[in-house]
Design a protein around this motif. Sequence first.
Motif, short mmCIF file in Angstrom:
data_model
loop_
_atom_site.label_atom_id
_atom_site.label_comp_id
_atom_site.label_asym_id
_atom_site.label_seq_id
_atom_site.Cartn_x
_atom_site.Cartn_y
_atom_site.Cartn_z
N THR A 202 27.92 12.05 14.49
CA THR A 202 28.66 10.75 14.29
C THR A 202 29.46 10.26 15.29
N SER A 203 29.63 8.77 15.27
CA SER A 203 30.47 8.16 16.33
C SER A 203 31.16 7.33 15.65
N LEU A 204 32.60 7.18 15.71
CA LEU A 204 33.52 6.40 15.16
C LEU A 204 34.14 5.10 15.82
N VAL A 205 33.64 3.88 15.59
CA VAL A 205 34.05 2.73 16.36
C VAL A 205 34.87 2.14 15.62
N VAL A 206 36.32 1.96 16.44
CA VAL A 206 37.72 1.65 16.02
C VAL A 206 37.71 -0.04 16.41
N ARG A 207 38.13 -0.76 15.40
CA ARG A 207 38.34 -2.30 15.76
C ARG A 207 39.68 -2.50 15.09
N GLU A 208 40.20 -3.77 15.52
CA GLU A 208 41.33 -4.01 14.75
C GLU A 208 41.44 -3.86 13.55
N ASP A 209 40.47 -4.47 12.74
CA ASP A 209 40.25 -4.79 11.37
C ASP A 209 39.31 -3.76 10.75
N SER A 210 38.60 -2.60 11.43
CA SER A 210 37.88 -1.99 10.64
C SER A 210 37.68 -0.48 11.44
N LEU A 211 37.22 0.57 10.89
CA LEU A 211 36.83 1.83 11.23
C LEU A 211 35.52 1.99 10.92
N THR A 212 34.40 2.16 11.58
CA THR A 212 33.12 2.02 11.36
C THR A 212 32.50 3.48 11.71
N LEU A 213 31.83 4.10 10.91
CA LEU A 213 31.09 5.39 11.48
C LEU A 213 29.49 5.14 11.41
N TYR A 214 28.96 5.53 12.82
CA TYR A 214 27.66 5.41 12.83
C TYR A 214 27.29 6.91 13.19
N GLY A 215 25.94 7.21 12.09
CA GLY A 215 25.45 8.55 12.31
C GLY A 215 23.94 8.56 12.92
N PHE A 216 23.87 9.79 13.34
CA PHE A 216 22.49 10.03 14.02
C PHE A 216 21.89 11.63 13.65
N ALA A 217 20.47 11.54 13.74
CA ALA A 217 19.84 12.90 13.53
C ALA A 217 20.07 13.89 14.55
N THR A 218 20.48 13.39 15.72
CA THR A 218 20.39 14.26 16.93
C THR A 218 21.81 13.71 17.52
N GLU A 219 22.39 15.00 18.59
CA GLU A 219 23.30 14.60 19.52
C GLU A 219 22.71 13.61 20.56
N ASP A 220 21.52 13.98 20.92
CA ASP A 220 20.95 12.97 21.98
C ASP A 220 21.11 11.47 21.48
N GLU A 221 20.60 10.98 20.42
CA GLU A 221 20.70 10.08 19.72
C GLU A 221 22.14 9.56 19.81
N LYS A 222 23.08 10.24 19.59
CA LYS A 222 24.35 9.91 19.58
C LYS A 222 24.91 9.50 21.03
N HIS A 223 24.56 10.42 21.77
CA HIS A 223 24.99 10.26 23.36
C HIS A 223 24.27 8.87 23.87
N VAL A 224 22.85 8.53 23.68
CA VAL A 224 22.41 7.14 24.09
C VAL A 224 23.10 6.08 23.35
N PHE A 225 23.48 6.25 22.10
CA PHE A 225 24.18 5.19 21.49
C PHE A 225 25.67 4.93 22.14
N GLU A 226 26.31 5.91 22.41
CA GLU A 226 27.69 5.71 23.16
C GLU A 226 27.49 5.17 24.53
N THR A 227 26.30 5.66 25.22
CA THR A 227 26.23 5.52 26.61
C THR A 227 25.82 3.94 26.95
N VAL A 228 25.17 3.43 26.05
CA VAL A 228 24.51 2.05 26.22
C VAL A 228 25.74 1.03 25.97
N GLN A 229 26.68 1.48 25.10
CA GLN A 229 27.72 0.62 24.78
C GLN A 229 28.83 0.35 26.02
N THR A 230 28.36 1.16 27.11
CA THR A 230 29.25 0.93 28.27
C THR A 230 28.86 -0.17 29.09
#
Length: 201
Positions: A48-76
């Motif tokens: 999982t990756s936790l995305v923190v905003r002023e008005d929310s805490l949102t969890l995103y989930g992935f089947a693999t560590e690699d999916e999570k890595h791609v998810f977090e990296t593309v947001q840069t």
Amino acid sequence: MIASLSGTVLKAGLDSVVLGVGGVGMLVHTTPATAASVRVGQAAELETSLVVREDSLTLYGFATEDEKHVFETVQTVSGVGPRLALALLAVHDPVSVRRALGAGDLAALTKVPGIGKKGAERLVLELRDKLGALGGSADEPGLVVQRTTGDQWREQVREALVGLGWTARQADEALDRVAPQAADGASVSAMLRAALQELGR
């Protein structure tokens, strides 16, 4: 940071899963393929990756560590938020993302709803060196693949495609083309992947 969750699947939607963890139901946003791959009442583990905003805490989930890595990296990359990053992984697995970035394949990247030519060019420019090398695994350990009979898969896949940005007509045409593949009891996840490939042709 909540890095992963293990628990019992309480609910599985089109693009989300509710995991029961320590008596608490945790809502986790996922790709349609991941949501379709877990079964209510059975155990599952998601990176999982936790995305923190002023008005929310949102969890995103992935089947693999690699999916999570791609998810977090593309947001840069400027202009890419969590929903767009998740849409990218709904259309392409991590290996395909790396292949597209490494080859500068704009056509593959623009198949993702919300990514235009300029956005694809920016992704290639900024991420080619970070994600452009092939690596990781496309396997999904720990997930129970939900199989359906008859046309039960069709409505789930159709709703997922429309949710990703295609029109109902485009979704129906893709489903008609991949329907013969469902005869051997293919999973919803597999049928969704096949439909996405048809739409990308």
